[in-house]
Write a protein that holds these residues in place. Sequence first.
Motif: not given
Length: 545
Positions: A46, A49-50, A52, A57, A63, A152-153, A156
């Motif tokens: 997770q 994600l940040s 990205n 997140l 998140g 999101v992915e 995730a």
Amino acid sequence: MYSSMSRLEKLVAVEEKLVELSKEFLKEEKSRLQSLESFVETADRQLQLSANKSMSLVHHPVGAYLMVKRLSSDWLQQVKSVYQPLTDYVNRYNSEYHGQLPTAEDSEWSAHAILRLQEVYQLDIRNIIGGQMELGLKTNDGPSPTTVSASVEENALQLKKEDIFELARVAYRNNDYRNAVKWLNESLQMMAEDEETVENKKDGEDTADGSGALTYSGNDKKAKLKFSALQYLGYSLYKQGDLENALTIYKKASALDPKHDEVRDSIKLLQRKIRSANMFGNVNNDEHPRPWASASNAKMNKYMALCRHELKPRPDIQARLKCRYQSSGNPYLLLGPVKTEVLSRKKPEITLFYDVITDEEAQTIKNRSIPKMFRSRIGNSVSEVESHIRISQQAWLHDKDDEVVARVSRRIGLLTGLNASPTSTELLQVLNYGLGGQYEPHHDFMDAEEKMWGTILGNRMATFLLYLSDVTAGGATVFPVANVTVPVVKNAGLLFMDLLRSGRGDENSLHAGCPVVIGSKWVANKWIHEGGNEFRRKCGLSPDE
Ligand SMILES: O=C(O)CCC(=O)C(=O)O
Ligand SMILES: [Fe+2]
């Protein structure tokens, strides 16, 4: 010493015990390591994600919720006695930056945010669970819905069944039975799916090694969880007035634990009530107030529909709306006219000015505010309270704090044609909304007895609301009486009148900031007062003008 065989024989038992204890220890240790491993993997995934750029997140409600929950409790449980450097780090962090790690209360607030977002935007609960916050928002200019999605992915940001149950419990604890019912049903549904999977596994494979089968204690825990979920659901349905369904649910709970007195009593009570209470008629869910909302259901429904872009202004009002480049006869604005959209012409006058500040100016204002931020409160200065009505942090900026602040104040004066000098306005109030942050319907003007303004004369006459950021989804400013929804447009300024020309508060200026679904919403308020504007916006002759 070991001359006798019988003493040696005793030692066999000792070693057997050591082996047995060690095996137990290893089994426990392995499962603890496995659980830590999967916990760490999830957190790690997770956090990626940040990295990205397009979305952090914490800009995603699921998140943010999961991270707050991890930091307020899960990490502490995981690191307890597992690995000394981790424990040391957490202890040091907590003592050095006391109050920085989220608390259980923060975790509860984050849970509320998810419940509120689901309710306001009528999000599909299954999508939330999967971490996909899809919003079928209708635009103002046509029937075709535009879908704002923050996918999101895959997998995730999934909520686990414990999370769903926790969300249901938060609703239940706060007497929010409407939401409790929704989330408990989901929770029970997931438990049922889980049972099915386990059943299938049992049928298909040899589970002698224990990998597919539930251990006795695991089973026991699950049964207890299911029992509590049924109990909560029964009570929530009962509180909603849905006696028949409450009875069915309590009967299911009773089947799991026939000796449970409380459940048996509830069944009797419900049967009695149902016999004598056909007069209750059909249950209308909408009659039950929302404990998290300040306003009546009718008002909240309107507010929520506007947040979803579902309502439009009355056609006669719409027909008179205009877009133009405005210079207001002002020489500065003649050089660079401002793109202006009139959203409502009267009661209240609402105008949106595009590109009134630059990205750099917005950034400077945010940077200046960050060190001064404190949690927004509502109410008068004597009894201010933190509340669900206004969830944000705020700071007040003085024109002297930065050239940019003074420049923006001057520009607001030019754009509005009003006196926006420090003697006629409050300091610039900068707001940053938190997770699920919102500001429920309110007026900006004050009732006469409510507040003294110090050296600034008169009531708040006009609000100039600057948007310092974009958001990915949600967060519109809405006017429930005028039926206007203003989406967040970075660098734009929204002007509306709070008072009638007579000086009376304009009830139609009721407005709200919708909950932010995804992103971080920054705005700044400049409130322009009557004092110093007597000749710029003249009084009306009738009280209703
Ligand atoms: O954030 C918004 O859109 C509205 C803010 C507001 O109404 C206020 O701060 O008084
Ligand atoms: Fe406001």
